[in-house]
Design an enzyme around this catalytic site. Structure first.
Site, mmCIF file in Angstrom:
data_model
loop_
_atom_site.group_PDB
_atom_site.id
_atom_site.type_symbol
_atom_site.label_atom_id
_atom_site.label_comp_id
_atom_site.label_asym_id
_atom_site.label_seq_id
_atom_site.Cartn_x
_atom_site.Cartn_y
_atom_site.Cartn_z
ATOM 1 N N GLU A 152 19.201 -58.287 55.063
ATOM 2 C CA GLU A 152 19.503 -59.283 54.040
ATOM 3 C C GLU A 152 20.406 -60.389 54.574
ATOM 4 O OE1 GLU A 152 17.684 -55.968 52.078
ATOM 5 O OE2 GLU A 152 19.399 -56.022 53.464
ATOM 6 N N HIS B 90 20.330 -49.146 43.102
ATOM 7 C CA HIS B 90 19.131 -49.911 42.772
ATOM 8 C C HIS B 90 19.082 -50.271 41.284
ATOM 9 C CE1 HIS B 90 18.106 -47.841 46.500
ATOM 10 N NE2 HIS B 90 17.097 -48.683 46.676
#
Length: 341
Positions: free
Chosen positions: A60, A128
């Site tokens: 990321e 998540h």
């Protein structure tokens, strides 16, 4: 008019901007051959090719930096995170670089960058299922967009792509809907309202920083975002049968925030409930409550009620998750408290 889900609306807005502007590109993990973790970029590689749809390594920080560099050199990147929780791996890139470059360059450089992806508690556990918008609402130089309906999502993604500032575009997984391209399995929530699904096929832009009154009312205002907007509308429908008139306001963007529309609603009803899936401590709801107290204090006839997630990591067990995340009953109880004061 067609009815499509939020995922399809986001995709359509991106595709139309890519057709209109060759500087718009998409990059992220599995956005190309796989079509995105939730199939929002489905078939985009086939139409636009690998020069404009980039599958990236699982880093990321790396691909966020790539997006920032591309923006600085004249492109308009859309960076997708498989889950918005993963943006935390790129906090330095987002907060210290993308959000500050325009100021630090004396206005000579701009970063037209959209950072987008799914978030929200959907039974996927602590890493998540988080709500990330509060971190970036707190960051000067960032714009934060939180669409709750397909109609809003398409118009807002188009405006976000055209904006010359970095924009965080938040999509709740439970709002993607059965119309998600690629046949992705629909996620369901019994309190999701079928609103804003009539989406024009032609491109249109909704300005950032303009809230929308989703339901008119007289007795109390609920301000809610994303999935919580739909739960607020369910509460409003239920209370209508009991003679309580509830106004529901959707900010649509958190930064910039449409204080004028919120203040007008508060002045009308004099009682307010703020609802967010973000945690209560120093979260979105806390900032909205502070803003209301700053601008609307003398219009209030009762303390502002805050409904937000508990200050805990999101648990994996479904029953525990429901206990942590605001439910319809929690919102209804807050409205009744506001009316009883």
């Amino acid at each position: 008019m067609r009815e499509i889900g939020l995922a399809a609306a986001v995709r359509e807005g991106m595709v139309q901007e890519m057709r209109a502007d060759p500087s718009v590109i998409v990059l992220g993990e599995d956005v190309g051959k796989f079509g995105g973790a939730f199939h929002v970029t489905h078939d985009m590689l086939d139409e636009f090719g690998p020069d404009r749809v980039w599958d990236t390594p699982i880093s990321e920080a790396g691909f966020t930096g790539l997006g920032i560099g591309a923006a600085l050199t004249g492109l308009r990147p859309i960076v997708e995170y498989q889950y918005l929780d993963f943006i935390y791996c790129a906090m330095d890139q987002v907060v210290n670089q993308a959000a500050k470059i325009h100021l630090m360059s004396g206005g000579r450089a701009k970063t037209p960058l959209v950072l987008r992806g799914p978030q929200g508690a959907t039974g996927r556990g602590a890493q998540h299922s988080q709500s990330v918008e509060g971190y970036f609402m707190h960051t000067p130089g960032m714009k934060v967009v939180v669409p709750a309906t397909p109609y809003d999502a398409k118009g807002l993604i188009i405006s976000a792509i055209r904006d010359d500032n970095p924009v965080l575009f938040v999509e709740h997984k439970l709002l993607y809907g059965a119309a998600s391209p690629g046949g992705g399995k629909a996620l369901s929530d019994s309190a999701i309202q079928a609103i804003g699904m009539d989406v024009p096929e032609a491109p249109y832009a909704i300005p950032l920083g303009v809230a929308d009154v989703k339901r008119q009312g007289e007795d109390v205002t609920i301000i809610a975002t994303l999935l919580m907007l739909h739960r607020a509308l369910a509460v409003a429908e239920g209370l209508e049968t009991e003679g309580v008139s509830v106004e529901v306001v959707d900010p649509r963007t958190l930064a910039p925030l449409d204080v004028e529309t919120i203040a007008a609603s508060v002045a009308k009803t004099n009682r307010v409930v703020v609802v967010s899936e973000d945690v209560s401590r120093a979260g979105v709801a806390a900032e909205l409550v502070a803003t209301i107290n700053d601008h609307c204090f003398y219009d209030l006839e009762a303390p502002v009620q805050r409904v937000a997630a508990a200050n805990t990591p999101i648990p994996f067990a479904p029953a525990s998750e429901r206990h942590v995340i605001p439910q319809v009953g929690d919102i209804r109880a807050a409205v009744l408290r506001a009316l009883s004061d």
